[in-house]
Write an enzyme that holds these catalytic residues in place. Structure first.
Site, PDB file in Angstrom:
ATOM      1  N   CYS A  19      39.905  32.695  38.804  1.00  0.00           N
ATOM      2  CA  CYS A  19      39.978  32.161  37.443  1.00  0.00           C
ATOM      3  C   CYS A  19      38.717  31.344  37.109  1.00  0.00           C
ATOM      4  O   CYS A  19      37.654  31.933  37.000  1.00  0.00           O
ATOM      5  CB  CYS A  19      41.278  31.391  37.290  1.00  0.00           C
ATOM      6  SG  CYS A  19      41.866  31.404  35.606  1.00  0.00           S
ATOM      7  N   HIS A  69      45.879  33.796  39.563  1.00  0.00           N
ATOM      8  CA  HIS A  69      46.090  32.719  40.551  1.00  0.00           C
ATOM      9  C   HIS A  69      46.895  33.198  41.751  1.00  0.00           C
ATOM     10  O   HIS A  69      48.110  32.984  41.800  1.00  0.00           O
ATOM     11  CB  HIS A  69      46.805  31.539  39.882  1.00  0.00           C
ATOM     12  CG  HIS A  69      45.930  30.762  38.968  1.00  0.00           C
ATOM     13  ND1 HIS A  69      45.281  29.616  39.350  1.00  0.00           N
ATOM     14  CD2 HIS A  69      45.554  31.000  37.691  1.00  0.00           C
ATOM     15  CE1 HIS A  69      44.548  29.167  38.351  1.00  0.00           C
ATOM     16  NE2 HIS A  69      44.711  29.990  37.327  1.00  0.00           N
ATOM     17  N   GLU A 122      47.195  31.970  44.552  1.00  0.00           N
ATOM     18  CA  GLU A 122      47.763  30.866  45.350  1.00  0.00           C
ATOM     19  C   GLU A 122      49.146  30.459  44.849  1.00  0.00           C
ATOM     20  O   GLU A 122      49.848  29.714  45.518  1.00  0.00           O
ATOM     21  CB  GLU A 122      46.795  29.663  45.352  1.00  0.00           C
ATOM     22  CG  GLU A 122      46.782  28.797  44.090  1.00  0.00           C
ATOM     23  CD  GLU A 122      46.021  29.413  42.901  1.00  0.00           C
ATOM     24  OE1 GLU A 122      45.635  30.602  42.967  1.00  0.00           O
ATOM     25  OE2 GLU A 122      45.837  28.688  41.909  1.00  0.00           O
TER      26      GLU A 122
HETATM   27  N1  GLN Z   1      40.155  28.717  30.991  1.00  0.00           N
HETATM   28  C1  GLN Z   1      39.667  28.101  32.188  1.00  0.00           C
HETATM   29  C2  GLN Z   1      38.154  27.951  32.178  1.00  0.00           C
HETATM   30  O1  GLN Z   1      37.512  28.277  31.266  1.00  0.00           O
HETATM   31  C3  GLN Z   1      40.097  28.832  33.420  1.00  0.00           C
HETATM   32  C4  GLN Z   1      41.572  28.716  33.594  1.00  0.00           C
HETATM   33  C5  GLN Z   1      42.036  28.719  35.000  1.00  0.00           C
HETATM   34  O2  GLN Z   1      41.254  28.548  35.949  1.00  0.00           O
HETATM   35  N2  GLN Z   1      43.319  28.854  35.148  1.00  0.00           N
HETATM   36  O3  GLN Z   1      37.614  27.486  33.122  1.00  0.00           O
END
Ligand code: GLN
Length: 196
Positions: free
Chosen positions: A74, A174, A176
């Site tokens: 992410c 995610h 995890e």
């Molecule tokens: N939207 C977040 C960002 O721009 C990422 C979201 C996340 O890591 N769950 O960093």
């Protein structure tokens, strides 16, 4: 494990489940002797600021460019990519995987959702995937291997959600937060390949 912000505890627990020794990285000195690095999800703009204030940005860029196996999820995936859309203009990009990524690209209604993704490299059973304000992969370069794709709904295009380029593995979701450890196991294998 980069331990500045985000889902550090859950990621560390997932690797501990596999019997791996996890070191929390907060300062440049913590980078010594790592077999691999995990960059958890969180907020890429905040992580970027903290990487600057901790002095980790320069040393981390060096170890990543020298080929340390790295797993970004992410926000971690956003930081590792070469091109980021809808980011802050000054946000850090390590540029070690050739992806164009749009932050929060799944739109407001679909901002957070749970699904399953088929990852042929991990077998026939789909992997559970929790997406939280997830980044969208808009395009990937020729050296990027797409390991899983999320089927677009309602006319939306299919999107890569797990990608690899050499020692760099990224996931838009995610891993995890669910009990399936196959993706973490794949990363552990990557760190061993690198040592051989
Ligand atoms: N939207 C977040 C960002 O721009 C990422 C979201 C996340 O890591 N769950 O960093």
């Amino acid at each position: 494990m980069l331990a500045l912000q985000g889902g550090v505890r859950e990621h560390a627990a997932a690797f501990a489940d596999l019997g791996e020794h996890v070191v929390e990285v907060r300062r440049p000195a913590d980078l010594q002797g790592l077999a691999g690095l995990v960059i958890p999800g969180g907020e890429s703009t905040t992580l970027s600021l903290l990487l600057g204030s901790s002095g980790l940005d320069g040393p981390l860029t060096e170890v990543l460019q020298s080929g340390l196996p790295t797993f970004g999820t992410c926000a971690g995936m956003i930081l590792l990519a070469t091109d980021v859309l809808d980011g802050r203009p000054d946000q850090l990009s390590f540029g070690v995987i050739d992806l164009t990524i749009r932050r929060n690209g799944y739109g407001r209604q679909a901002a957070s959702f749970e699904g399953e993704v088929l990852v042929p490299a991990l077998g026939d059973v789909p992997l559970p995937a929790v997406f939280i304000r997830a980044p969208v992969v808009e395009s990937s370069g020729p050296d990027v291997e797409v390991l899983a794709t999320l089927r677009g709904e309602g006319g939306a295009p299919d999107r890569p959600v797990i990608c690899r380029q050499g020692p760099v593995l990224v996931a838009a979701f995610h891993p995890e937060l669910t009990a399936d450890r196959r993706l973490q196991r794949l990363f552990v294998e990557m760190t061993k390949e690198e040592r051989r």
